[in-house]
Scaffold this motif. Sequence first.
Motif, PDB file in Angstrom:
ATOM      1  N   UNK A 191      59.636  -5.160   5.659  1.00 59.02           N
ATOM      2  CA  UNK A 191      58.177  -5.168   5.693  1.00 59.02           C
ATOM      3  C   UNK A 191      57.586  -4.384   4.534  1.00 59.02           C
ATOM      4  N   UNK A 192      56.408  -4.777   4.156  1.00 58.07           N
ATOM      5  CA  UNK A 192      55.713  -4.108   3.057  1.00 58.07           C
ATOM      6  C   UNK A 192      54.329  -3.721   3.515  1.00 58.07           C
TER       7      UNK A 192
ATOM      8  N   UNK B 162      47.732 -12.913   1.785  1.00 55.67           N
ATOM      9  CA  UNK B 162      49.113 -12.478   1.946  1.00 55.67           C
ATOM     10  C   UNK B 162      49.884 -12.987   0.733  1.00 55.67           C
TER      11      UNK B 162
ATOM     12  N   UNK C 199      63.656  -9.878   5.810  1.00 50.44           N
ATOM     13  CA  UNK C 199      62.653  -9.475   6.786  1.00 50.44           C
ATOM     14  C   UNK C 199      62.021  -8.103   6.557  1.00 50.44           C
TER      15      UNK C 199
ATOM     16  N   UNK D 124      52.321  -8.812   4.011  1.00 52.40           N
ATOM     17  CA  UNK D 124      51.994  -9.585   5.204  1.00 52.40           C
ATOM     18  C   UNK D 124      52.322 -11.058   5.115  1.00 52.40           C
ATOM     19  N   UNK D 125      53.272 -11.401   4.250  1.00 50.30           N
ATOM     20  CA  UNK D 125      53.577 -12.812   4.002  1.00 50.30           C
ATOM     21  C   UNK D 125      54.845 -13.243   4.742  1.00 50.30           C
ATOM     22  N   UNK D 126      55.030 -14.560   4.861  1.00 49.07           N
ATOM     23  CA  UNK D 126      56.250 -15.091   5.490  1.00 49.07           C
ATOM     24  C   UNK D 126      57.467 -14.568   4.735  1.00 49.07           C
ATOM     25  N   UNK D 127      58.480 -14.098   5.454  1.00 48.41           N
ATOM     26  CA  UNK D 127      59.663 -13.547   4.782  1.00 48.41           C
ATOM     27  C   UNK D 127      60.393 -14.615   3.972  1.00 48.41           C
TER      28      UNK D 127
ATOM     29  N   UNK E 157      54.018 -11.095  11.488  1.00 49.87           N
ATOM     30  CA  UNK E 157      54.385 -11.362  10.091  1.00 49.87           C
ATOM     31  C   UNK E 157      53.327 -10.826   9.132  1.00 49.87           C
ATOM     32  N   UNK E 158      52.070 -11.068   9.443  1.00 50.91           N
ATOM     33  CA  UNK E 158      51.013 -10.581   8.549  1.00 50.91           C
ATOM     34  C   UNK E 158      50.835  -9.063   8.683  1.00 50.91           C
TER      35      UNK E 158
ATOM     36  N   UNK F 124      48.790 -16.744  -0.285  1.00 47.75           N
ATOM     37  CA  UNK F 124      47.998 -17.550   0.633  1.00 47.75           C
ATOM     38  C   UNK F 124      46.720 -16.787   0.960  1.00 47.75           C
TER      39      UNK F 124
ATOM     40  N   UNK G 269      50.120  -4.058   4.179  1.00 47.81           N
ATOM     41  CA  UNK G 269      49.252  -5.045   4.828  1.00 47.81           C
ATOM     42  C   UNK G 269      48.802  -6.077   3.793  1.00 47.81           C
ATOM     43  N   UNK G 270      48.307  -7.199   4.245  1.00 42.62           N
ATOM     44  CA  UNK G 270      47.792  -8.170   3.280  1.00 42.62           C
ATOM     45  C   UNK G 270      46.708  -7.551   2.397  1.00 42.62           C
TER      46      UNK G 270
ATOM     47  N   UNK H 278      52.724 -20.171   5.134  1.00 44.56           N
ATOM     48  CA  UNK H 278      52.908 -20.506   6.543  1.00 44.56           C
ATOM     49  C   UNK H 278      52.576 -21.963   6.871  1.00 44.56           C
TER      50      UNK H 278
ATOM     51  N   UNK I 213      42.682  -5.732   3.123  1.00 45.22           N
ATOM     52  CA  UNK I 213      42.475  -5.102   4.430  1.00 45.22           C
ATOM     53  C   UNK I 213      42.397  -3.592   4.320  1.00 45.22           C
TER      54      UNK I 213
END
Lengths: 393, 99
Positions: free
Chosen positions: A295-296, A256, A293, A275-278, B89-90, A205, A298-299, A326, A302
């Motif tokens: 985490x990785x 993301x 859930x 940074x994307x929806x899980x 989330x982001x 996205x 950042x988008x 999203x 950035x």
Amino acid sequence: MNAGMKKRNGHAGTILVTEDNPVSMQLIQSVLERAYYRVVPAANAEESVAAMEEWRPDLVLLDINLPDADGVDFVSRIHAATRDEIPVPIVFLTADTDRRTRHRALAGGATDFLTKPFDPVELTARVSIHVRSRHLQQELAAANKALERERDHVARIQRHLLPDSLPLVDGVRFAAVYVPCRKAGGDYYDAFLRRDGRVLLTVADVSGHGLPAAIHMSIARALVRAEGNFSRPLPLAFHHLEQVLAQGFLEGEFMTCILGVFDPKDGTFEYVNAGHCPPIVLECESGKLSELRGTGPLPIGIDADSTVVTLRERIPPNSRLLLYTDGLVEQQDADGRPFAIEGVASALRDGAQEDIATAAARLQRALRKHSGDCPMRDDMTFLLVEYTPAATD
Amino acid sequence: MDFSIESKDERTIIRVVGEVTADNCEELREAGKALSGRGREVIIDLSQVDFMDTSGIGVLIGLRAHLGKHGITVRLENPQPRVAEVLRITRIGILFGME
């Protein structure tokens, strides 16, 4: 006084004059022709309608008291005869100074009003204002059309870039839905078989929407496709995607994504969540639903130096994996409530026993039902993957 | 969307009200950028923002980058749950010291 008037085809515009009094007609004609207008005379309503179709005038000067029609009623006939997107301006000429007549004419669609006996300078001035405004509107409409054609073209290219078929892999089935909120958008998904036998899955996205987002989306798609040939380890593939994509982003633009590889042999899903929806996993038998859930980084766009974190999950047999943007969970109903993860979960569970295409259609239908008449505010994309390996015993 | 800007000593507060989306965020971007050279800290009060799309978030990121070059830190304050969720989330909230 019309020296500055823009001339098209050697004249400043075509004026259809509908006037039954020959003396008046003569006078009007000479005044307008002196100002470089082409005058098409009509003595009554019938002639006027015929001339409308033939000459497509830029303005109609109309005596309000015609021998064969009421001038005000005649306005709608004129508009019907031209069927122009931009209605031709109609200026009434009348000796009648009654205010109510003016009100009726203006309410009936007249653009302006001149009282007889008219002042020649005022006549040309008013005509020139309305003709110029019409020409500007026409130019604007033409420019808009050209822009729209380009937008349509981008939208077609973009649709063309989405996979026209999802990979055929034993034990894995796919269904995907992509709905941009404008003609083109910044959402993107892909699924294809890599050389190493694993399936690349991605949903991304780009911030914003419309044409700028579409450009970034196209680049992302090309980069991810190229990875299919390399079959490089995931962190490397992601890093490369980030480096190249970020070069094209302007300040504040980002993307993301979930970039993952799924192994049909054992159900391992290795992925980067930038940074994307899980992603969501539904176990079809039990209806158990979980969000991945972890985490990785950042988008993308950035922080080019952020560390790539890959995550690893085992997708149980007879499960479905949902990757989405999203736009799916954020879409609101009339009361401003988002569809949310709950809306997604309930549609997924309801469709657990259906084949995957039907289940995907059910999810889309549920979203549409939730949003009702509320316009889409964001692009919406999801990719549903079903894992049903052959029994190994 | 509406916003107001209030500066006091080394600190500027931008109070944003309404929805921050692609269609209206340009003005906020311009106003925020104009704060370079003014003070050490910009606080963006999100308590009255009920929706923010990715373009809106892009504005926050852009401001952070732009003002950062001028030695100004940008902080976000009091996001409503939906906006906070997007920032979580982001993972963009991290950039503004939110996690």
